[in-house]
Motif scaffolding. Structure first.
Motif, short mmCIF file in Angstrom:
data_model
loop_
_atom_site.label_atom_id
_atom_site.label_comp_id
_atom_site.label_asym_id
_atom_site.label_seq_id
_atom_site.Cartn_x
_atom_site.Cartn_y
_atom_site.Cartn_z
N THR A 10 16.14 1.04 25.82
CA THR A 10 17.42 1.89 25.71
C THR A 10 17.30 2.89 26.70
OG1 THR A 10 16.49 3.38 24.08
CG2 THR A 10 17.92 1.38 23.46
N ARG A 18 21.87 6.38 22.03
CA ARG A 18 22.08 5.23 21.75
C ARG A 18 21.02 4.89 20.83
NH1 ARG A 18 22.07 3.81 26.69
NH2 ARG A 18 24.27 3.55 26.74
N ILE A 19 21.61 3.68 19.82
CA ILE A 19 20.72 2.97 19.10
C ILE A 19 21.12 1.71 19.38
CG2 ILE A 19 20.40 2.36 16.53
CD1 ILE A 19 21.64 5.09 15.78
N ALA A 21 20.99 -2.36 18.49
CA ALA A 21 20.96 -3.01 17.23
C ALA A 21 21.22 -4.34 17.23
CB ALA A 21 22.24 -2.41 16.32
N LYS A 74 31.14 7.63 17.15
CA LYS A 74 30.24 6.54 17.35
C LYS A 74 30.73 5.20 17.93
CE LYS A 74 29.40 7.35 12.98
NZ LYS A 74 29.10 7.43 11.55
N GLY A 76 30.66 1.31 19.51
CA GLY A 76 29.94 0.14 19.80
C GLY A 76 30.34 -0.79 20.90
N SER A 105 28.14 9.13 20.54
CA SER A 105 26.91 8.12 20.33
C SER A 105 27.04 6.79 20.57
CB SER A 105 26.15 8.48 19.07
OG SER A 105 26.85 8.26 17.90
N THR A 106 26.18 5.82 20.75
CA THR A 106 26.76 4.50 20.99
C THR A 106 25.56 3.66 20.54
OG1 THR A 106 25.42 4.24 23.07
CG2 THR A 106 27.46 4.79 23.47
N GLN A 107 26.08 2.29 20.07
CA GLN A 107 25.32 1.33 19.56
C GLN A 107 25.49 -0.05 20.25
OE1 GLN A 107 25.23 1.50 15.18
NE2 GLN A 107 24.16 -0.51 15.19
N ILE A 124 29.83 2.80 12.96
CA ILE A 124 30.22 3.13 13.79
C ILE A 124 31.81 3.42 13.55
CG2 ILE A 124 28.97 2.21 15.65
CD1 ILE A 124 30.66 -0.05 15.59
#
Length: 384
Positions: A10, A18-19, A21, A74, A76, A105-107, A124
């Motif tokens: 990442t 960022r996470i 997943a 959040k 995605g 923030s992003t996933q 999210i």
């Protein structure tokens, strides 16, 4: 050729976190595959059954609050070229800039059903996604879970197969892949096979075996001779063609009037939208700006920026010829092509991943039209 590793690294652009997943071990045996598919189907159905009650409990447990800007959004999206508005919107700071004081923030996900699960669980608030998981969530929650607020991309999905497969009839007894059970390409594949006279099942059995598989793993399995083909979004269709010697049996645009079909849309959790309409509007401003940039940037700059963003999410860039081929198949647009959604719903019914229902109200394009200054139609399926 450049390749994308199976364990993504990442990157964290300024002002964002960022996470990553959705990475799971892949089945190695037939029994494991059958168990995985069965569990996937149970989760798909069970999650849908739980959506309405979960959304209802969430809404009823909180007192009504005056609309306000959110402290955090959040978001995605997927590491696909079809999600380029998200990729460049995040990497270039376009979305963060428009959000102002709201933290972004992003996933990153592999496919739609996992993103929907995260959205309905509150992990999210909004996500870029294919249309079929959004339709499925809307249907199973009785309209309470999500709203489609914009389009993002049209085109860029193909059924690619081994060179010796010349006609649809040659697929009998073969093993094909899709990104995830109930995802948009999964539904398209199952519906198309049904129209060819093949029976398929969500447990993997039938005239043609469909094995929902993470995209990078589909490439490896195809290269190893363990898959006969896959219905994939870009850049994965191009990767199988250019990196693994596959050929195109079906370009999905051939199945739609004027060759226009939705690959990626932007949706939002309804509760979040009701509480933070100004944040949703700011997200849409950033989204529209990202789409405008993609449609106005020189081809080389556009390819370079998308590739840099893909490297950020996946660890390595793609080969130039893969980016080039992918972009040739995609149109970036804020229009979700609402007129296609009744067919998308019917495809889901035919595929066995959703049920027949009224999807009136699935769109809320009012903020999009305010931000863009254009009238994008909801085709009678919501507000515009």
């Amino acid at each position: 050729m450049a390749s994308t590793p199976e364990n993504p690294k990442t990157g964290t652009p300024a002002g964002t976190t960022r996470i990553v997943a959705g990475e799971t071990a892949k089945p190695r045996g037939r029994r494991t595959l059958e168990i995985g598919l069965a569990v996937g189907l149970v989760l798909l159905i069970g999650a849908g059954a739980a959506i309405a009650s979960a959304v209802s409990r969430n809404n009823e447990s909180q007192p009504a609050a005056a609309p306000s800007a959110a402290a955090e959004l959040k978001l995605g999206y997927f590491g696909n070229v079809t999600h380029a508005p998200a990729l460049v919107g995040v990497s270039k700071g376009i979305i963060a800039k428009n959000l102002g004081d709201t933290k972004l923030s992003t996933q990153v996900f592999n496919a739609g059903p996992a993103a929907i699960e995260a959205l309905n669980a509150g992990a999210i608030d909004a996500t870029y996604i294919g249309p079929n998981p959004a339709i499925n969530s809307f249907v199973k929650s009785q309209g309470e879970s999500v709203s489609i607020i914009a389009g993002a991309a049209s085109g860029g999905a193909q059924l690619v197969v081994k060179p010796q497969i010349a006609t649809p009839a040659d697929l009998k007894g073969k093993v094909l892949a899709s990104p995830q059970l109930g995802g948009t390409q999964d539904v398209a594949l199952r519906a198309w096979l049904g129209h060819q006279g093949f029976k398929t099942s969500t447990d993997g059995s039938g005239d043609v075996n469909i094995n929902p598989t993470e995209n990078a793993q589909s490439l490896k399995l195809f290269q190893d001779g363990k898959l006969d083909g896959a219905w994939l979004p870009e850049p994965w269709a191009s990767r199988l063609v250019l990196d693994a010697g596959a050929k195109v049996l079906v370009d999905e645009k051939e199945l739609w009037e004027k060759g226009e079909f939705t690959t990626t849309i932007l949706i939002v959790n309804k509760k979040f939208a009701a509480e933070h309409p100004e944040t949703v509007k700011a997200l849409l401003k950033g989204h529209a700006e990202s789409v405008n940039w993609l449609n106005s940037a020189p081809a080389a700059e556009k390819a370079s920026e998308i590739n840099a963003a893909l490297k950020d999410t996946a660890g390595k860039p793609l080969a130039a010829n893969i980016i080039e081929r992918s972009l040739q198949n995609i149109t970036f647009t804020i229009d979700p092509l609402a007129g296609t959604y009744k067919k998308l719903l019917q495809d889901g019914v035919d595929a066995g991943t959703t049920k027949q229902a009224d999807i009136g109200g699935i769109f809320d394009l009012r903020a999009l039209n305010e931000v863009s200054g254009k009238k994008t139609s909801a085709a009678g399926l919501g507000q515009d």
